[in-house]
Enzyme design. Structure first.
Site: not given
Ligand code: SAH
Length: 265
Positions: A50, A72, A187
């Site tokens: 990741d 991402k 987050m």
């Protein structure tokens, strides 16, 4: 590399062909990976990693290991979850030893459970290798204890981002605010204005201590100490960069007395 896993006074598991190891890479500092994850890195044929995995950790892979990025990064579209899981199944079915490497711990806001369920359904054998989650390791590197005897008997990990990217409305913010003296928000930077306003609205003290830890455990780590009322504004003013952990609670104040070289200003 001079590390000799073979000399350990105990055995680490054998990475068998056709298996997937779902492993945590810790919050960033390569020294925080576990021996299990190191063993996985040293033996995997393919590593599916990741965005939050520190590239230095990938250098521990076998020379001929295949490295596949599955996260991402900088506005590029993210690999879709079913795509990643099917890829893991396909690689394992080719008889490869697959290391699925995720930042922190694979089961903390990491979708590890979703991937493991698909592997189980497909009959692919797997192991889970836990990692140091950012909400523990990152706080320690900032000099903030997640619990302290005189302050909190509970700590809550929260995601500030729902599956759709919004602030998670399904969370019972009132109960969280009342029931948990320390909140560690993953987050949370994007929705910090809303999150902090909501916490104040449901009863948290606007002057309560908040720390925003950016790029925790890495040389770029910064720690911004602020208050619940000011945190969103201050984060913007200091141009705090993700990834960040937001810590709300009195434990933040202990930092001042726990100076150690890595904890940053
Ligand atoms: N599975 C991971 C969390 C993945 S969700 C774990 O256990 O740590 C991604 C979020 O984790 C980021 O948005 C941020 O809130 C947090 N995070 C991960 N690594 C971090 C780091 N080095 N510094 C600060 N926050 C981090």
């Amino acid at each position: 590399m001079s590390c000799t896993l073979e000399e350990l006074p105990f055995n680490l598991p054998l990475f068998e062909f056709g298996w997937v190891w779902l492993a945590g890479a810790g919050p960033g500092d390569p020294g925080l990976i576990t021996l299990q994850t190191l063993n996985g890195l040293r033996n995997a044929d393919v590593i599916v990693y990741d965005a939050l995995v520190n590239p230095q950790i990938l250098e521990l892979a076998k020379k001929d290991a295949q490295l596949e990025f599955a996260g991402k990064r900088g506005g590029r579209p993210s690999a879709k979850q079913p795509d990643i899981s099917s890829r893991l199944v396909a690689l394992a079915k080719q008889g490869l030893r697959v290391l699925r490497l995720k930042g922190g711990d694979p089961f903390i806001f990491g979708r590890g459970a979703e991937e493991a369920a698909i592997l189980a359904e497909a009959g692919v054998p797997f192991r889970i290798l836990p990692g140091v989650t950012a909400g523990i390791g990152g706080l320690a590197y900032a000099g903030i204890p997640a619990t302290a005897r005189d302050i909190n008997s509970a700590v809550t990990f929260i995601t500030g981002h729902s599956a759709t990217g919004e602030m998670p409305e399904s969370l019972d913010w009132k109960s969280l605010a009342r029931g948990s003296p320390v909140l560690v928000i993953y987050m949370g930077l994007k929705h910090l204005t809303n999150i902090s306003a909501r916490l104040i609205e449901v009863g948290r003290d606007p002057t309560e201590a908040v720390a925003i830890i950016s790029q925790a455990t890495l040389p770029e780590q910064t720690v911004l100490e602020t208050t619940l009322a000011d945190c969103a504004r201050e984060a913007e003013r200091h141009r705090v960069q993700p990834p960040t952990l937001i810590v709300v609670g009195q434990v933040v104040e202990l930092r001042a007395g726990l100076k150690w070289p890595f904890q940053s200003e």
